[in-house]
Design a protein around this motif. Structure first.
Motif, PDB file in Angstrom:
ATOM      1  N   LYS A  25      24.494  14.237  21.885  1.00 53.72           N
ATOM      2  CA  LYS A  25      24.194  15.286  22.855  1.00 53.72           C
ATOM      3  C   LYS A  25      24.407  16.648  22.199  1.00 53.72           C
ATOM      4  O   LYS A  25      25.371  16.869  21.472  1.00 53.72           O
ATOM      5  N   ALA A  26      23.505  17.548  22.452  1.00 55.38           N
ATOM      6  CA  ALA A  26      23.573  18.877  21.844  1.00 55.38           C
ATOM      7  C   ALA A  26      24.062  19.898  22.869  1.00 55.38           C
ATOM      8  O   ALA A  26      23.760  19.807  24.057  1.00 55.38           O
ATOM      9  N   PHE A  27      24.803  20.852  22.416  1.00 56.55           N
ATOM     10  CA  PHE A  27      25.283  21.944  23.237  1.00 56.55           C
ATOM     11  C   PHE A  27      24.931  23.255  22.546  1.00 56.55           C
ATOM     12  O   PHE A  27      24.974  23.345  21.319  1.00 56.55           O
ATOM     13  N   LEU A  28      24.607  24.269  23.336  1.00 55.14           N
ATOM     14  CA  LEU A  28      24.332  25.587  22.768  1.00 55.14           C
ATOM     15  C   LEU A  28      25.626  26.193  22.245  1.00 55.14           C
ATOM     16  O   LEU A  28      26.662  26.111  22.892  1.00 55.14           O
ATOM     17  N   SER A  29      25.539  26.782  21.108  1.00 58.18           N
ATOM     18  CA  SER A  29      26.687  27.451  20.518  1.00 58.18           C
ATOM     19  C   SER A  29      26.380  28.944  20.451  1.00 58.18           C
ATOM     20  O   SER A  29      25.944  29.451  19.421  1.00 58.18           O
ATOM     21  N   LEU A  30      26.594  29.619  21.561  1.00 59.14           N
ATOM     22  CA  LEU A  30      26.316  31.054  21.631  1.00 59.14           C
ATOM     23  C   LEU A  30      27.587  31.824  21.347  1.00 59.14           C
ATOM     24  O   LEU A  30      28.630  31.569  21.941  1.00 59.14           O
ATOM     25  N   GLU A  31      27.490  32.765  20.440  1.00 54.87           N
ATOM     26  CA  GLU A  31      28.641  33.589  20.099  1.00 54.87           C
ATOM     27  C   GLU A  31      28.281  35.052  20.331  1.00 54.87           C
ATOM     28  O   GLU A  31      27.310  35.555  19.769  1.00 54.87           O
ATOM     29  N   TYR A  32      29.058  35.699  21.166  1.00 51.14           N
ATOM     30  CA  TYR A  32      28.842  37.100  21.482  1.00 51.14           C
ATOM     31  C   TYR A  32      30.018  37.916  20.967  1.00 51.14           C
ATOM     32  O   TYR A  32      31.150  37.423  20.909  1.00 51.14           O
ATOM     33  N   PRO A  33      29.792  39.174  20.609  1.00 52.13           N
ATOM     34  CA  PRO A  33      30.911  40.019  20.188  1.00 52.13           C
ATOM     35  C   PRO A  33      31.812  40.341  21.389  1.00 52.13           C
ATOM     36  O   PRO A  33      31.414  40.228  22.541  1.00 52.13           O
ATOM     37  N   GLU A  34      33.026  40.729  21.084  1.00 51.34           N
ATOM     38  CA  GLU A  34      33.967  41.107  22.140  1.00 51.34           C
ATOM     39  C   GLU A  34      33.423  42.303  22.918  1.00 51.34           C
ATOM     40  O   GLU A  34      32.907  43.242  22.333  1.00 51.34           O
ATOM     41  N   PRO A  35      33.522  42.273  24.250  1.00 55.73           N
ATOM     42  CA  PRO A  35      33.004  43.400  25.031  1.00 55.73           C
ATOM     43  C   PRO A  35      33.876  44.646  24.867  1.00 55.73           C
ATOM     44  O   PRO A  35      35.096  44.568  24.771  1.00 55.73           O
ATOM     45  N   ASN A  36      33.212  45.781  24.821  1.00 54.81           N
ATOM     46  CA  ASN A  36      33.891  47.065  24.728  1.00 54.81           C
ATOM     47  C   ASN A  36      33.233  47.983  25.748  1.00 54.81           C
ATOM     48  O   ASN A  36      32.136  48.469  25.532  1.00 54.81           O
ATOM     49  N   TYR A  37      33.886  48.193  26.888  1.00 59.14           N
ATOM     50  CA  TYR A  37      33.299  48.945  27.998  1.00 59.14           C
ATOM     51  C   TYR A  37      33.740  50.403  27.965  1.00 59.14           C
ATOM     52  O   TYR A  37      34.854  50.722  27.564  1.00 59.14           O
ATOM     53  N   SER A  38      32.837  51.270  28.438  1.00 55.14           N
ATOM     54  CA  SER A  38      33.159  52.691  28.577  1.00 55.14           C
ATOM     55  C   SER A  38      32.507  53.202  29.859  1.00 55.14           C
ATOM     56  O   SER A  38      31.492  52.672  30.314  1.00 55.14           O
ATOM     57  N   ASN A  39      33.117  54.231  30.443  1.00 58.97           N
ATOM     58  CA  ASN A  39      32.556  54.826  31.660  1.00 58.97           C
ATOM     59  C   ASN A  39      31.284  55.588  31.327  1.00 58.97           C
ATOM     60  O   ASN A  39      31.226  56.310  30.327  1.00 58.97           O
ATOM     61  N   THR A  40      30.284  55.402  32.162  1.00 62.90           N
ATOM     62  CA  THR A  40      29.000  56.072  31.967  1.00 62.90           C
ATOM     63  C   THR A  40      28.706  56.916  33.197  1.00 62.90           C
ATOM     64  O   THR A  40      28.739  56.432  34.321  1.00 62.90           O
ATOM     65  N   HIS A  41      28.437  58.185  32.963  1.00 66.19           N
ATOM     66  CA  HIS A  41      28.050  59.083  34.042  1.00 66.19           C
ATOM     67  C   HIS A  41      26.703  59.695  33.664  1.00 66.19           C
ATOM     68  O   HIS A  41      26.585  60.371  32.650  1.00 66.19           O
ATOM     69  N   LEU A  42      25.712  59.442  34.486  1.00 64.37           N
ATOM     70  CA  LEU A  42      24.389  60.017  34.268  1.00 64.37           C
ATOM     71  C   LEU A  42      24.170  61.129  35.275  1.00 64.37           C
ATOM     72  O   LEU A  42      24.571  61.032  36.436  1.00 64.37           O
ATOM     73  N   GLU A  43      23.535  62.207  34.831  1.00 65.74           N
ATOM     74  CA  GLU A  43      23.326  63.385  35.679  1.00 65.74           C
ATOM     75  C   GLU A  43      22.544  63.055  36.942  1.00 65.74           C
ATOM     76  O   GLU A  43      22.788  63.611  38.004  1.00 65.74           O
ATOM     77  N   ALA A  44      21.596  62.132  36.850  1.00 67.87           N
ATOM     78  CA  ALA A  44      20.720  61.834  37.987  1.00 67.87           C
ATOM     79  C   ALA A  44      21.385  60.949  39.027  1.00 67.87           C
ATOM     80  O   ALA A  44      20.855  60.797  40.131  1.00 67.87           O
ATOM     81  N   LEU A  45      22.535  60.373  38.717  1.00 69.63           N
ATOM     82  CA  LEU A  45      23.179  59.434  39.643  1.00 69.63           C
ATOM     83  C   LEU A  45      24.419  60.045  40.268  1.00 69.63           C
ATOM     84  O   LEU A  45      25.187  60.737  39.598  1.00 69.63           O
ATOM     85  N   PRO A  46      24.652  59.753  41.539  1.00 68.69           N
ATOM     86  CA  PRO A  46      25.849  60.282  42.203  1.00 68.69           C
ATOM     87  C   PRO A  46      27.079  59.392  42.003  1.00 68.69           C
ATOM     88  O   PRO A  46      28.076  59.543  42.714  1.00 68.69           O
ATOM     89  N   PHE A  47      27.055  58.487  41.057  1.00 66.49           N
ATOM     90  CA  PHE A  47      28.176  57.584  40.823  1.00 66.49           C
ATOM     91  C   PHE A  47      28.315  57.334  39.326  1.00 66.49           C
ATOM     92  O   PHE A  47      27.436  57.650  38.532  1.00 66.49           O
ATOM     93  N   THR A  48      29.453  56.761  38.939  1.00 63.94           N
ATOM     94  CA  THR A  48      29.674  56.363  37.546  1.00 63.94           C
ATOM     95  C   THR A  48      29.860  54.851  37.507  1.00 63.94           C
ATOM     96  O   THR A  48      30.189  54.234  38.524  1.00 63.94           O
ATOM     97  N   PHE A  49      29.653  54.270  36.348  1.00 61.44           N
ATOM     98  CA  PHE A  49      29.839  52.835  36.177  1.00 61.44           C
ATOM     99  C   PHE A  49      30.177  52.552  34.721  1.00 61.44           C
ATOM    100  O   PHE A  49      30.050  53.410  33.859  1.00 61.44           O
ATOM    101  N   GLU A  50      30.651  51.343  34.457  1.00 54.40           N
ATOM    102  CA  GLU A  50      31.014  50.956  33.099  1.00 54.40           C
ATOM    103  C   GLU A  50      29.858  50.215  32.444  1.00 54.40           C
ATOM    104  O   GLU A  50      29.223  49.375  33.066  1.00 54.40           O
ATOM    105  N   THR A  51      29.589  50.555  31.185  1.00 51.65           N
ATOM    106  CA  THR A  51      28.588  49.837  30.414  1.00 51.65           C
ATOM    107  C   THR A  51      29.223  49.323  29.126  1.00 51.65           C
ATOM    108  O   THR A  51      30.202  49.883  28.630  1.00 51.65           O
ATOM    109  N   ASN A  52      28.655  48.279  28.618  1.00 49.63           N
ATOM    110  CA  ASN A  52      29.095  47.720  27.354  1.00 49.63           C
ATOM    111  C   ASN A  52      28.619  48.625  26.222  1.00 49.63           C
ATOM    112  O   ASN A  52      27.589  49.279  26.325  1.00 49.63           O
TER     113      ASN A  52
END
Length: 84
Positions: A25-52
Protein backbone atom coordinates in the motif's frame (compact mmCIF):
# COMPACT_ATOMS: atom_id res chain seq x y z
CA UNK A 1 -12.27 -31.95 -28.13
CA UNK A 2 -12.67 -32.47 -24.37
CA UNK A 3 -9.07 -33.70 -24.22
CA UNK A 4 -7.91 -30.49 -25.90
CA UNK A 5 -9.66 -28.34 -23.27
CA UNK A 6 -8.32 -30.50 -20.44
CA UNK A 7 -4.80 -30.32 -21.88
CA UNK A 8 -5.06 -26.54 -22.32
CA UNK A 9 -6.37 -26.13 -18.75
CA UNK A 10 -3.52 -28.28 -17.36
CA UNK A 11 -0.91 -26.27 -19.29
CA UNK A 12 -2.44 -22.97 -18.10
CA UNK A 13 -2.41 -24.07 -14.45
CA UNK A 14 1.10 -25.51 -14.48
CA UNK A 15 2.78 -22.77 -16.50
CA UNK A 16 2.64 -20.20 -13.70
CA UNK A 17 5.75 -20.82 -11.61
CA UNK A 18 6.09 -17.43 -9.96
CA UNK A 19 4.47 -16.75 -6.62
CA UNK A 20 2.07 -13.87 -6.57
CA UNK A 21 3.37 -10.91 -4.55
CA UNK A 22 0.83 -8.15 -3.87
CA UNK A 23 1.87 -4.55 -4.24
CA UNK A 24 2.45 -2.73 -0.94
CA UNK A 25 0.00 0.00 0.00
CA UNK A 26 1.31 3.43 -0.91
CA UNK A 27 0.96 6.59 1.12
CA UNK A 28 1.66 10.17 0.05
CA UNK A 29 4.77 11.59 1.62
CA UNK A 30 4.14 15.33 1.58
CA UNK A 31 6.66 17.52 3.32
CA UNK A 32 5.94 21.18 3.91
CA UNK A 33 8.21 23.80 5.49
CA UNK A 34 7.44 25.03 8.98
CA UNK A 35 4.77 27.76 8.92
CA UNK A 36 5.87 31.30 9.66
CA UNK A 37 2.89 33.66 10.06
CA UNK A 38 2.87 37.45 10.08
CA UNK A 39 0.10 40.03 10.42
CA UNK A 40 -1.06 41.45 7.12
CA UNK A 41 -2.85 44.76 6.82
CA UNK A 42 -4.01 45.86 3.39
CA UNK A 43 -5.15 49.44 2.78
CA UNK A 44 -8.34 48.35 1.00
CA UNK A 45 -9.53 46.11 3.85
CA UNK A 46 -11.02 47.21 7.16
CA UNK A 47 -9.43 44.25 8.98
CA UNK A 48 -6.08 42.51 9.43
CA UNK A 49 -5.26 38.82 9.20
CA UNK A 50 -2.29 36.47 9.40
CA UNK A 51 -0.65 35.07 6.29
CA UNK A 52 2.07 32.52 5.86
CA UNK A 53 5.47 33.76 4.72
CA UNK A 54 5.12 31.55 1.62
CA UNK A 55 2.20 33.67 0.36
CA UNK A 56 3.60 35.69 -2.50
CA UNK A 57 0.67 37.68 -3.79
CA UNK A 58 -2.63 38.76 -2.25
CA UNK A 59 -5.31 40.10 -4.57
CA UNK A 60 -8.27 42.04 -3.15
CA UNK A 61 -11.52 42.24 -5.07
CA UNK A 62 -14.57 44.14 -3.78
CA UNK A 63 -17.77 42.12 -4.15
CA UNK A 64 -21.20 43.47 -4.97
CA UNK A 65 -23.40 42.88 -1.98
CA UNK A 66 -25.79 44.74 0.30
CA UNK A 67 -22.97 45.02 2.86
CA UNK A 68 -19.28 45.78 2.49
CA UNK A 69 -17.74 42.51 1.19
CA UNK A 70 -14.35 41.59 -0.20
CA UNK A 71 -12.87 38.64 -2.02
CA UNK A 72 -9.27 37.60 -1.42
CA UNK A 73 -6.98 35.43 -3.52
CA UNK A 74 -3.85 34.35 -1.65
CA UNK A 75 -1.37 32.76 -4.05
CA UNK A 76 1.27 30.23 -3.04
CA UNK A 77 3.39 29.70 -6.15
CA UNK A 78 5.92 27.41 -4.40
CA UNK A 79 3.05 25.10 -3.41
CA UNK A 80 1.28 25.66 -6.77
CA UNK A 81 -1.97 26.68 -5.15
CA UNK A 82 -4.34 29.55 -4.46
CA UNK A 83 -6.72 30.13 -1.58
CA UNK A 84 -9.87 31.91 -2.72
Amino acid sequence: MKKFYAFFLAIACLSCNEDYIPKPKAFLSLEYPEPNYSNTHLEALPFTFETNALAEQIKVKPLRASTESYGLNIEYSTLKGTIF
